[in-house]
Design an enzyme around this catalytic site. Structure first.
Site, PDB file in Angstrom:
ATOM      1  N   ASP A   1       0.906  -1.147   0.000  1.00  0.00           N
ATOM      2  CA  ASP A   1       0.000   0.000   0.000  1.00  0.00           C
ATOM      3  C   ASP A   1       0.942   1.193   0.000  1.00  0.00           C
ATOM      4  O   ASP A   1       1.618   1.456   1.008  1.00  0.00           O
ATOM      5  CB  ASP A   1      -0.875   0.018   1.251  1.00  0.00           C
ATOM      6  CG  ASP A   1      -1.863   1.166   1.203  1.00  0.00           C
ATOM      7  OD1 ASP A   1      -1.431   2.309   0.943  1.00  0.00           O
ATOM      8  OD2 ASP A   1      -3.058   0.944   1.426  1.00  0.00           O
ATOM      9  N   HIS A   2       1.021   1.901  -1.106  1.00  0.00           N
ATOM     10  CA  HIS A   2       2.109   2.882  -1.221  1.00  0.00           C
ATOM     11  C   HIS A   2       1.973   4.016  -0.202  1.00  0.00           C
ATOM     12  O   HIS A   2       2.942   4.715   0.083  1.00  0.00           O
ATOM     13  CB  HIS A   2       2.257   3.404  -2.656  1.00  0.00           C
ATOM     14  CG  HIS A   2       1.266   4.449  -3.045  1.00  0.00           C
ATOM     15  ND1 HIS A   2       0.002   4.164  -3.461  1.00  0.00           N
ATOM     16  CD2 HIS A   2       1.358   5.794  -3.085  1.00  0.00           C
ATOM     17  CE1 HIS A   2      -0.638   5.288  -3.739  1.00  0.00           C
ATOM     18  NE2 HIS A   2       0.169   6.304  -3.514  1.00  0.00           N
TER      19      HIS A   2
ATOM     20  N   HIS B   1      -5.971   2.797   1.292  1.00  0.00           N
ATOM     21  CA  HIS B   1      -5.240   3.939   1.852  1.00  0.00           C
ATOM     22  C   HIS B   1      -5.943   4.564   3.067  1.00  0.00           C
ATOM     23  O   HIS B   1      -5.318   4.805   4.103  1.00  0.00           O
ATOM     24  CB  HIS B   1      -5.026   5.017   0.794  1.00  0.00           C
ATOM     25  CG  HIS B   1      -4.421   4.505  -0.472  1.00  0.00           C
ATOM     26  ND1 HIS B   1      -3.459   3.525  -0.497  1.00  0.00           N
ATOM     27  CD2 HIS B   1      -4.644   4.827  -1.774  1.00  0.00           C
ATOM     28  CE1 HIS B   1      -3.113   3.274  -1.765  1.00  0.00           C
ATOM     29  NE2 HIS B   1      -3.820   4.049  -2.546  1.00  0.00           N
TER      30      HIS B   1
HETATM   31  C1  BG6 Z   1      -3.775   5.041  -6.044  1.00  0.00           C
HETATM   32  C2  BG6 Z   1      -5.128   5.168  -6.682  1.00  0.00           C
HETATM   33  O1  BG6 Z   1      -3.711   3.913  -5.228  1.00  0.00           O
HETATM   34  O2  BG6 Z   1      -3.509   6.209  -5.260  1.00  0.00           O
HETATM   35  C3  BG6 Z   1      -5.239   6.424  -7.517  1.00  0.00           C
HETATM   36  O3  BG6 Z   1      -5.369   4.031  -7.511  1.00  0.00           O
HETATM   37  C4  BG6 Z   1      -4.847   7.640  -6.700  1.00  0.00           C
HETATM   38  O4  BG6 Z   1      -6.547   6.596  -8.044  1.00  0.00           O
HETATM   39  C5  BG6 Z   1      -3.509   7.414  -5.998  1.00  0.00           C
HETATM   40  O5  BG6 Z   1      -4.765   8.757  -7.564  1.00  0.00           O
HETATM   41  C6  BG6 Z   1      -3.209   8.539  -5.026  1.00  0.00           C
HETATM   42  O6  BG6 Z   1      -1.901   8.402  -4.550  1.00  0.00           O
HETATM   43  P1  BG6 Z   1      -1.068   9.663  -4.044  1.00  0.00           P
HETATM   44  O7  BG6 Z   1       0.202   9.077  -3.535  1.00  0.00           O
HETATM   45  O8  BG6 Z   1      -0.896  10.554  -5.231  1.00  0.00           O
HETATM   46  O9  BG6 Z   1      -1.908  10.310  -2.979  1.00  0.00           O
END
Ligand code: BG6
Length: 495
Positions: A195-196, A258
């Protein structure tokens, strides 16, 4: 005089040099490899974290030479590496990059891959230390795992890892099937689900903030906290991702992973130790304490909406009901949080991009100032700004000089003023951790399932609920503001 360095306590975890490894990236022609993965590996190399012996192998269907693949990756690093590209360093780094043609369903492709790995430089030193990164569409996860198993590439869970990135299923049932399929090929402890958000420094700091300080924890409960707001807003619409997004929607794309991750880090109990399993146990317990929604509760505590113009986006069904915005009020039924609303909100095409966790404290007792001011006495808030402009802001009341007046003022901490270029990319941290075998920042199988239980209780019952609309560049539909106003609150990120 005591220097700041004297007061620092280095845990040392993610700076040690890694052991020699083979890393195979499946679906290596995809965007993620050149945009995120290889730039992250390049920066780990630059920082001296990668060992002398390692190989990165791109595995995909198109025919390509090592040299062509290296050139593509070089362009990726040039465009996307946070530190740019240094020609000399690149020429050393690229010697570790290879390409292997392969078709996901073809067993022979994996036998050929196994042979290739054995023939790469340093293979005898690397031995079985393999990391398999599935940068593919999710329908290939189980298939690739089975085929890797077949080719004998997943037989050493102590040193081998399988990395996947969301979506981990579309509901509880499919997530369970995926877990079962993957766990039949490799032990759960060798499965790394990314989960990034957990790779972001400001998100990791939540744990440090809560558990490396003594002042917040006594207040971190229903006795002092009125409610919590978690917002992840994005300014962009769906752009070129309409095909994927229209089948997913904000609930599955953002909340299931997230937002619930942010919620668990905010609400979890202190773990017994920093061991990854103990930490993940506590996160699962939070999810288990969230009751499934009933249909009646959904009508009151959830707003879903679509931005105006979404139906004209590329590869979006003209009559789509997919939500691009969702706001939810949920409860965590445990000793610490009973009765404290958690408001979650996320959407695309909103006012601006920002992620914040806001803790709103209760007002002081009904004596002294509170007796005089009533609800006009501002509540203390702690705003944990996750991105952009990461920082922590505490608002408290003070006397206006020269007047008998109370006004709220801010105490600010900003990452940028404290640590000028503090931030490694999320993928650097996550790839480094996965290669080092540290699963703390990865989602465990039971965690995924508990999150789906909550999400299923929404998505399986919300068909009759209206899909509202909102203006591009706004803060979402009026109903989301009305939902939180019911308890005399308002979304603070709008101010
Ligand atoms: C991803 C989603 O996991 O996270 C995207 O699939 C979203 O739709 C993105 O734009 C948002 O990531 P960050 O790091 O830009 O907040």
């Amino acid at each position: 005089m005591i220097q700041r360095e004297d007061l620092m306590c280095d845990l040392g975890g993610n700076t040690a040099k890694l052991e020699p490894f083979h890393l195979v990236i499946y679906g290596a022609s995809g965007d993620l490899t050149a945009r995120k993965l290889v730039p992250a590996l390049y920066n780990l190399f630059k920082e001296g974290r990668l060992p002398e012996i390692f190989n990165i192998v791109g595995f995909a269907r198109r025919s390509k030479t090592d040299q062509q693949f290296r050139q593509e990756m070089k362009e990726g690093v040039q465009r996307f590496s946070r530190t740019g590209l240094d020609e000399k360093l690149w020429s050393e780094f690229q010697e570790h990059i290879f390409y292997q043609i392969g078709d996901f369903p073809q067993k022979d492709s994996y036998i050929a891959l196994a042979r290739k790995l054995e023939s790469l430089p340093g293979a005898s030193v690397i031995g079985q230390r393999h990391m398999h990164y599935l940068s593919t569409a999710p329908e290939f996860f189980a298939l690739i795992a089975y085929n890797l198993k077949y080719a004998g590439l997943l037989n050493y869970p102590d040193v081998q890892r399988l990395v996947i990135e969301k979506p981990f299923g579309q509901d509880y049932q499919s997530a369970m099937e995926l877990n079962t399929a993957l766990q039949s090929c490799i032990d759960e402890k060798a499965l790394y689900r990314i989960d990034h958000y957990l790779g972001k420094e400001s998100v990791q700091n939540l744990l440090y903030f809560r558990f490396a300080n003594a002042v917040y924890e006594p207040l971190w409960n229903r006795n002092y906290i009125d409610h919590v707001q978690i917002t992840v807003s994005e300014a962009e619409g769906v752009g070129t991702r309409g095909g994927y997004y229209d089948k997913s929607g904000a609930l599955r794309d953002m909340v299931q992973n997230h937002l619930l991750q942010l919620l668990t880090l905010t609400a979890m109990e202190p773990p017994a130790s920093l061991d990854p399993e103990r930490l993940r146990d506590e996160k699962v317990k939070v999810l288990r304490s969230i009751p499934s929604f009933t249909k009646e509760q959904l009508a009151e505590n959830l707003v879903r909406a679509q931005y105006k113009g979404y139906l004209n986006e590329d590869r979006v069904a003209p009559d789509s009901k997919t939500e691009t915005f969702v706001a939810i009020e949920l409860m965590i039924d445990n000793w610490r949080w009973s009765g404290v609303p958690f408001y979650l909100r996320t959407g695309k095409a909103l006012h601006h991009k920002a992620s914040e966790i806001i803790i709103v404290f209760r007002r002081p007792p009904m004596v002294l100032f509170q007796q005089l001011c009533g609800p006009r006495l501002s509540r203390n808030t702690l705003r944990i700004r996750l991105q952009p402009d990461e920082g922590i802001h505490l608002t408290f009341n003070a006397k206006t000089p020269g007047r008998e007046r109370i006004e709220p003022i801010d105490m600010d901490f900003r990452y940028n003023s404290e640590w000028l270029s503090y931030s490694p990319e999320a993928y650097e941290r996550l790839l480094g951790d996965a290669l080092a075998g540290d699963s703390t920042l990865f989602t465990r199988g039971d965690e995924v399932l508990e999150a789906w239980r909550v999400i299923d209780s929404i998505q399986k019952q919300w068909h009759d609920l209206p899909v509202r609309t909102y203006e591009v560049g706004s803060w979402g539909p009026a109903e989301a503001a009305a939902m939180i106003r019911r308890e005399k609150n308002r979304w603070l990120l709008e101010s």
